[in-house]
Design a protein around this motif. Structure first.
Motif, PDB file in Angstrom:
ATOM      1  N   PRO A 170       0.824  -1.229   0.000  1.00 48.66           N
ATOM      2  CA  PRO A 170       0.000   0.000   0.000  1.00 48.66           C
ATOM      3  C   PRO A 170       0.852   1.270   0.000  1.00 48.66           C
ATOM      4  CG  PRO A 170       0.094  -0.923   2.201  1.00 48.66           C
ATOM      5  CD  PRO A 170       0.927  -1.829   1.336  1.00 48.66           C
ATOM      6  N   VAL A 171       1.394   1.601  -1.155  1.00 48.81           N
ATOM      7  CA  VAL A 171       2.299   2.761  -1.239  1.00 48.81           C
ATOM      8  C   VAL A 171       1.686   3.932  -2.007  1.00 48.81           C
ATOM      9  CG1 VAL A 171       4.405   1.351  -1.111  1.00 48.81           C
ATOM     10  CG2 VAL A 171       3.396   1.855  -3.348  1.00 48.81           C
ATOM     11  N   ALA A 172       0.427   3.771  -2.474  1.00 45.04           N
ATOM     12  CA  ALA A 172      -0.135   4.736  -3.424  1.00 45.04           C
ATOM     13  C   ALA A 172      -1.412   5.390  -2.883  1.00 45.04           C
ATOM     14  CB  ALA A 172      -0.430   4.014  -4.742  1.00 45.04           C
ATOM     15  N   PRO A 173      -1.293   6.456  -2.075  1.00 41.99           N
ATOM     16  CA  PRO A 173      -2.496   7.030  -1.459  1.00 41.99           C
ATOM     17  C   PRO A 173      -3.328   7.943  -2.364  1.00 41.99           C
ATOM     18  CG  PRO A 173      -0.529   8.196  -0.693  1.00 41.99           C
ATOM     19  CD  PRO A 173      -0.048   7.051  -1.563  1.00 41.99           C
ATOM     20  N   ARG A 174      -2.688   8.578  -3.355  1.00 37.29           N
ATOM     21  CA  ARG A 174      -3.426   9.596  -4.128  1.00 37.29           C
ATOM     22  C   ARG A 174      -4.175   8.963  -5.302  1.00 37.29           C
ATOM     23  NH1 ARG A 174       1.244  11.586  -2.296  1.00 37.29           N
ATOM     24  NH2 ARG A 174       2.409  10.625  -3.995  1.00 37.29           N
ATOM     25  N   CYS A 175      -5.219   9.670  -5.771  1.00 40.92           N
ATOM     26  CA  CYS A 175      -5.967   9.164  -6.925  1.00 40.92           C
ATOM     27  C   CYS A 175      -6.258  10.289  -7.909  1.00 40.92           C
ATOM     28  CB  CYS A 175      -7.256   8.472  -6.499  1.00 40.92           C
ATOM     29  SG  CYS A 175      -7.877   7.405  -7.827  1.00 40.92           S
ATOM     30  N   ASN A 176      -6.417   9.904  -9.167  1.00 44.53           N
ATOM     31  CA  ASN A 176      -6.684  10.874 -10.230  1.00 44.53           C
ATOM     32  C   ASN A 176      -8.106  10.739 -10.779  1.00 44.53           C
ATOM     33  OD1 ASN A 176      -6.344   8.406 -11.360  1.00 44.53           O
ATOM     34  ND2 ASN A 176      -4.517   8.923 -12.561  1.00 44.53           N
ATOM     35  N   LEU A 177      -8.925   9.952 -10.085  1.00 41.22           N
ATOM     36  CA  LEU A 177     -10.340   9.790 -10.469  1.00 41.22           C
ATOM     37  C   LEU A 177     -11.198   9.982  -9.229  1.00 41.22           C
ATOM     38  CD1 LEU A 177     -11.049   6.598 -12.600  1.00 41.22           C
ATOM     39  CD2 LEU A 177     -10.695   8.914 -13.373  1.00 41.22           C
TER      40      LEU A 177
ATOM     41  N   ILE B 246     -12.372  13.249 -13.541  1.00 37.90           N
ATOM     42  CA  ILE B 246     -10.962  12.847 -13.629  1.00 37.90           C
ATOM     43  C   ILE B 246     -10.090  14.063 -13.340  1.00 37.90           C
ATOM     44  CG2 ILE B 246     -11.459  11.083 -15.375  1.00 37.90           C
ATOM     45  CD1 ILE B 246     -10.052  12.955 -17.421  1.00 37.90           C
ATOM     46  N   LEU B 247      -8.900  13.803 -12.834  1.00 40.54           N
ATOM     47  CA  LEU B 247      -7.953  14.885 -12.526  1.00 40.54           C
ATOM     48  C   LEU B 247      -6.864  14.867 -13.592  1.00 40.54           C
ATOM     49  CD1 LEU B 247      -7.203  17.060 -10.413  1.00 40.54           C
ATOM     50  CD2 LEU B 247      -5.878  15.301  -9.216  1.00 40.54           C
ATOM     51  N   GLU B 248      -6.808  15.949 -14.373  1.00 36.72           N
ATOM     52  CA  GLU B 248      -5.838  16.050 -15.456  1.00 36.72           C
ATOM     53  C   GLU B 248      -5.078  17.355 -15.332  1.00 36.72           C
ATOM     54  OE1 GLU B 248      -4.903  13.310 -17.155  1.00 36.72           O
ATOM     55  OE2 GLU B 248      -4.778  14.580 -18.919  1.00 36.72           O
ATOM     56  N   GLY B 249      -3.759  17.292 -15.160  1.00 37.86           N
ATOM     57  CA  GLY B 249      -2.956  18.509 -15.059  1.00 37.86           C
ATOM     58  C   GLY B 249      -3.443  19.441 -13.968  1.00 37.86           C
ATOM     59  N   GLY B 250      -3.874  18.890 -12.847  1.00 32.65           N
ATOM     60  CA  GLY B 250      -4.316  19.703 -11.713  1.00 32.65           C
ATOM     61  C   GLY B 250      -5.741  20.227 -11.831  1.00 32.65           C
ATOM     62  N   ILE B 251      -6.448  19.857 -12.886  1.00 31.65           N
ATOM     63  CA  ILE B 251      -7.827  20.353 -13.081  1.00 31.65           C
ATOM     64  C   ILE B 251      -8.792  19.169 -13.105  1.00 31.65           C
ATOM     65  CG2 ILE B 251      -9.374  21.504 -14.754  1.00 31.65           C
ATOM     66  CD1 ILE B 251      -6.839  22.990 -15.725  1.00 31.65           C
TER      67      ILE B 251
ATOM     68  N   GLU C  82     -17.304  14.444 -20.741  1.00 27.99           N
ATOM     69  CA  GLU C  82     -16.000  14.872 -21.272  1.00 27.99           C
ATOM     70  C   GLU C  82     -14.883  14.074 -20.572  1.00 27.99           C
ATOM     71  OE1 GLU C  82     -15.091  18.994 -20.563  1.00 27.99           O
ATOM     72  OE2 GLU C  82     -13.155  18.835 -21.591  1.00 27.99           O
ATOM     73  N   ALA C  83     -15.020  13.939 -19.250  1.00 27.66           N
ATOM     74  CA  ALA C  83     -14.039  13.164 -18.482  1.00 27.66           C
ATOM     75  C   ALA C  83     -14.082  11.694 -18.898  1.00 27.66           C
ATOM     76  CB  ALA C  83     -14.349  13.282 -16.987  1.00 27.66           C
ATOM     77  N   ALA C  84     -15.278  11.164 -19.049  1.00 30.13           N
ATOM     78  CA  ALA C  84     -15.426   9.738 -19.376  1.00 30.13           C
ATOM     79  C   ALA C  84     -14.803   9.419 -20.738  1.00 30.13           C
ATOM     80  CB  ALA C  84     -16.901   9.354 -19.354  1.00 30.13           C
ATOM     81  N   ARG C  85     -14.958  10.334 -21.681  1.00 35.49           N
ATOM     82  CA  ARG C  85     -14.368  10.116 -23.017  1.00 35.49           C
ATOM     83  C   ARG C  85     -12.854   9.992 -22.922  1.00 35.49           C
ATOM     84  NH1 ARG C  85     -18.109  13.774 -24.861  1.00 35.49           N
ATOM     85  NH2 ARG C  85     -19.776  12.512 -25.749  1.00 35.49           N
ATOM     86  N   ILE C  86     -12.254  10.884 -22.154  1.00 32.01           N
ATOM     87  CA  ILE C  86     -10.787  10.844 -21.997  1.00 32.01           C
ATOM     88  C   ILE C  86     -10.382   9.530 -21.331  1.00 32.01           C
ATOM     89  CG2 ILE C  86      -8.817  11.937 -20.818  1.00 32.01           C
ATOM     90  CD1 ILE C  86     -10.378  14.615 -21.095  1.00 32.01           C
ATOM     91  N   LEU C  87     -11.110   9.170 -20.274  1.00 33.41           N
ATOM     92  CA  LEU C  87     -10.779   7.933 -19.542  1.00 33.41           C
ATOM     93  C   LEU C  87     -10.866   6.712 -20.460  1.00 33.41           C
ATOM     94  CD1 LEU C  87     -10.128   6.433 -16.909  1.00 33.41           C
ATOM     95  CD2 LEU C  87     -12.582   6.431 -16.396  1.00 33.41           C
ATOM     96  N   ILE C  88     -11.941   6.624 -21.212  1.00 30.99           N
ATOM     97  CA  ILE C  88     -12.129   5.469 -22.101  1.00 30.99           C
ATOM     98  C   ILE C  88     -10.988   5.390 -23.124  1.00 30.99           C
ATOM     99  CG2 ILE C  88     -13.614   4.536 -23.936  1.00 30.99           C
ATOM    100  CD1 ILE C  88     -16.023   5.701 -22.304  1.00 30.99           C
ATOM    101  N   ASP C  89     -10.634   6.526 -23.711  1.00 33.15           N
ATOM    102  CA  ASP C  89      -9.543   6.533 -24.707  1.00 33.15           C
ATOM    103  C   ASP C  89      -8.230   6.073 -24.095  1.00 33.15           C
ATOM    104  OD1 ASP C  89     -11.243   7.427 -26.604  1.00 33.15           O
ATOM    105  OD2 ASP C  89     -10.532   9.508 -26.629  1.00 33.15           O
TER     106      ASP C  89
END
Ligand code: SF4
Length: 294
Positions: free
Chosen positions: A40-47, A167-172, A178-185
């Motif tokens: 368990p070394v990964a606490p942060r998430c981007n979703l 989703i978290l992309e580049g701090g935003i 719109e988020a789901a499209r990026i995630l799926i790709d």
């Protein structure tokens, strides 16, 4: 009955023809026989998955990949992995599955590199939501990740946005379809590139009857076309934003597995283990509990 027998026989043929590694989270036969450790070394998430609750707890009965007792440093986790390999043998699996998204944490790479340096033959495994997979691919290949799990909860932006609304992309934070499209790709590109690089890829899907169960076959078909070898449908654990949604019944899950087993090997034994699980699934030394730092 004859139709059912034919389907079962077809499944058996696929099962034996598939080059599925003897890994407890990919292969039903290996599940009660081979040990794995989740570091368990990964606490942060981007979703922001609607069903996810990241919890630090010692309660061994709290399930789920978002749960761990504590977050370990990469150094402490690598030492723990070495002790684990000594205890369970070199065929055991060393993986990182959270409690956030492994690829959203630099510590994941540092930990994998340490384990690889100190145990060159170790079988390394990683679970991810796939958002950062394309950009992480070169590093995963360089460190020699052998098996990769990507969680894919649908094939259409409208469905995925209900399960993973941000989703978290580049701090935003980007939202909804719109988020789901990026995630799926990103998931599609990542799965294809990982398979091409020689990793054995499993696709997980959290099955939610009211939201995405109707897309299960499309998810497994897409995974097969992209080169994944295993499909792992898992029943929703209702909590957080989906706490009022129904868990699929045993019959729902059997139907999903039957429909999705035409093109891919379907793994049926998953217990949705914690991010700090250690031991042979079902016979854990620590009962999926945490190993403290150091
Ligand atoms: S969550 Fe547990 S049972 Fe499921 S695949 Fe991972 S280790 Fe195996």
């Amino acid at each position: 009955m004859e139709v059912m027998t034919a389907i079962r026989e077809q499944g058996d043929v696929l099962r034996h023809a598939s080059p599925i590694p003897f890994h407890p989270c990919l292969n039903d036969e290996a599940h009660g026989q081979v040990a794995r450790i989740h570091l368990p070394v990964a606490p942060r998430c981007n979703l922001a998955c609607a069903y996810c609750e990241r919890i630090l707890s010692d309660d061994p009965d709290l399930p789920g990949p978002g749960t761990a007792s504590v977050v370990m440093t990469p150094g402490a986790a690598a030492l723990r992995a070495l002790a684990f390999l000594n205890e369970y043998g070199g065929d055991s699996i060393v993986g990182i599955a959270g409690p956030g998204d492994p690829l959203a944490n630099e510590e994941t790479f540092e930990c994998l590199e340490r384990v690889r340096r100190q145990a060159p033959g170790a079988a390394l495994c990683l679970c991810t939501n796939g958002l950062a997979l394309p950009r992480s691919m070169d590093r995963l290949v360089a460190v020699g990740v052998n098996t990769l799990t990507v969680t894919v909860n649908g094939v259409t932006p409208e469905t995925v946005a209900q399960v993973q609304p941000r989703i978290l992309e580049g701090g935003i934070w980007i939202k909804e379809t719109e988020a789901a499209r990026i995630l799926i790709d990103r998931q599609r590109e990542g799965i294809a590139r990982a398979a091409e690089a020689g990793m054995v890829v499993k696709v997980n899907m959290v099955v939610i009857p009211e939201i995405n169960m109707h897309e299960a076959e499309a998810v497994s078909g897409m995974a097969a076309r992209l080169g994944a070898k295993v499909f792992n449908p898992m029943p929703l654990i209702p909590r957080n934003g989906l706490k009022h949604f129904c868990r699929p019944t045993g019959r729902d899950m059997a139907e999903v597995r039957r429909r999705c087993g035409k093109e891919l090997y379907v793994f049926t034994k998953c217990k949705q283990c914690r991010a700090d699980a250690a031991g042979i699934p079902g016979k854990e030394h620590y009962g999926c509990r945490m190993i403290k730092n150091g």
